[in-house]
Design an enzyme around this catalytic site. Structure first.
Site, PDB file in Angstrom:
ATOM      1  N   ARG A  52       0.801  -1.219   0.000  1.00 34.87           N
ATOM      2  CA  ARG A  52       0.000   0.000   0.000  1.00 34.87           C
ATOM      3  C   ARG A  52       0.836   1.272   0.000  1.00 34.87           C
ATOM      4  O   ARG A  52       0.334   2.342  -0.313  1.00 34.87           O
ATOM      5  CB  ARG A  52      -1.024  -0.047   1.125  1.00 34.87           C
ATOM      6  CG  ARG A  52      -2.111  -1.103   0.824  1.00 34.87           C
ATOM      7  CD  ARG A  52      -3.112  -1.261   1.935  1.00 34.87           C
ATOM      8  NE  ARG A  52      -2.542  -1.729   3.175  1.00 34.87           N
ATOM      9  CZ  ARG A  52      -2.387  -2.996   3.526  1.00 34.87           C
ATOM     10  NH1 ARG A  52      -2.769  -3.948   2.705  1.00 34.87           N
ATOM     11  NH2 ARG A  52      -1.864  -3.322   4.682  1.00 34.87           N
ATOM     12  N   GLU A  64       6.648 -11.477  14.154  1.00 34.71           N
ATOM     13  CA  GLU A  64       6.190 -12.168  15.359  1.00 34.71           C
ATOM     14  C   GLU A  64       6.298 -13.680  15.195  1.00 34.71           C
ATOM     15  O   GLU A  64       6.489 -14.413  16.140  1.00 34.71           O
ATOM     16  CB  GLU A  64       4.720 -11.846  15.688  1.00 34.71           C
ATOM     17  CG  GLU A  64       4.309 -10.397  15.655  1.00 34.71           C
ATOM     18  CD  GLU A  64       4.037  -9.865  14.261  1.00 34.71           C
ATOM     19  OE1 GLU A  64       3.049 -10.248  13.613  1.00 34.71           O
ATOM     20  OE2 GLU A  64       4.858  -9.049  13.805  1.00 34.71           O
TER      21      GLU A  64
END
Length: 174
Positions: free
Chosen positions: A62, A99
């Site tokens: 984006r 993560e």
């Protein structure tokens, strides 16, 4: 209505996407509205109008939507920072931690010239890992990072910590 309120009302919240407990900030309604899209690009570019920027780097994917528009407003060029394996020519990459594992961001080897003044643009900063890797990559290639700017900052995820020592601007903060 303030410009910020206008943009905020164009951000759709999608609960439990992409996984339970996450509230996804969907910018699609903002992109569909010409006034909101124009305003978002203006606000992203505004802090840098009086500063020297040679190149805007947009982070996949984006950042590609806002980066070229910001670059045009600043009279700068544009270069993409992409996920590994997406660029067709010789590349330089930077690995970073997620993560749940690792990832890599890459740019064409000739995307940054030594001492170029570079602004990093993306739609959102969460934990800051991708943006921090992009900054490291730009510096390794000889560029000087003027700042990073984002349409949305999820401040509770403390992404600014990953960008310590780098100017961070966000239009909207949640």
């Amino acid at each position: 209505m303030t410009p910020i309120q206008l943009l905020e009302q164009k951000i759709r919240e999608i609960p439990d996407f992409p996984e339970p407990g996450v509230v996804f900030k969907d910018i699609t309604p903002l992109l569909q509205d010409p006034r909101s899209l124009d305003l978002a690009c203006d606000l992203l570019a505004a802090p840098y109008r009086e500063r020297h920027v040679d190149l805007v780097v947009g982070i996949e994917s984006r950042g590609f939507l806002f980066g070229p528009a910001v670059a045009r407003q600043l009279g700068a060029g544009f270069a993409p920072a992409r996920k590994l394996g997406k660029l067709p020519w010789q590349t330089v990459s930077e690995r970073y931690e997620l993560e749940y594992g690792t990832s890599e961001i890459e740019m064409h080897r000739d995307a940054i010239s030594p001492d170029q003044q570079v602004l990093v643009v993306d739609d959102l900063i969460a934990t800051g890992g991708t943006a921090a890797a992009t900054v490291k990559l730009i510096r390794r290639m000889g560029g000087h990072v003027v700042a990073t700017c984002f349409l949305i900052e999820l401040s509770y995820l403390e992404g600014r910590k990953a960008l310590a020592g780098v100017e961070v601007e966000a239009v909207l903060t949640y």
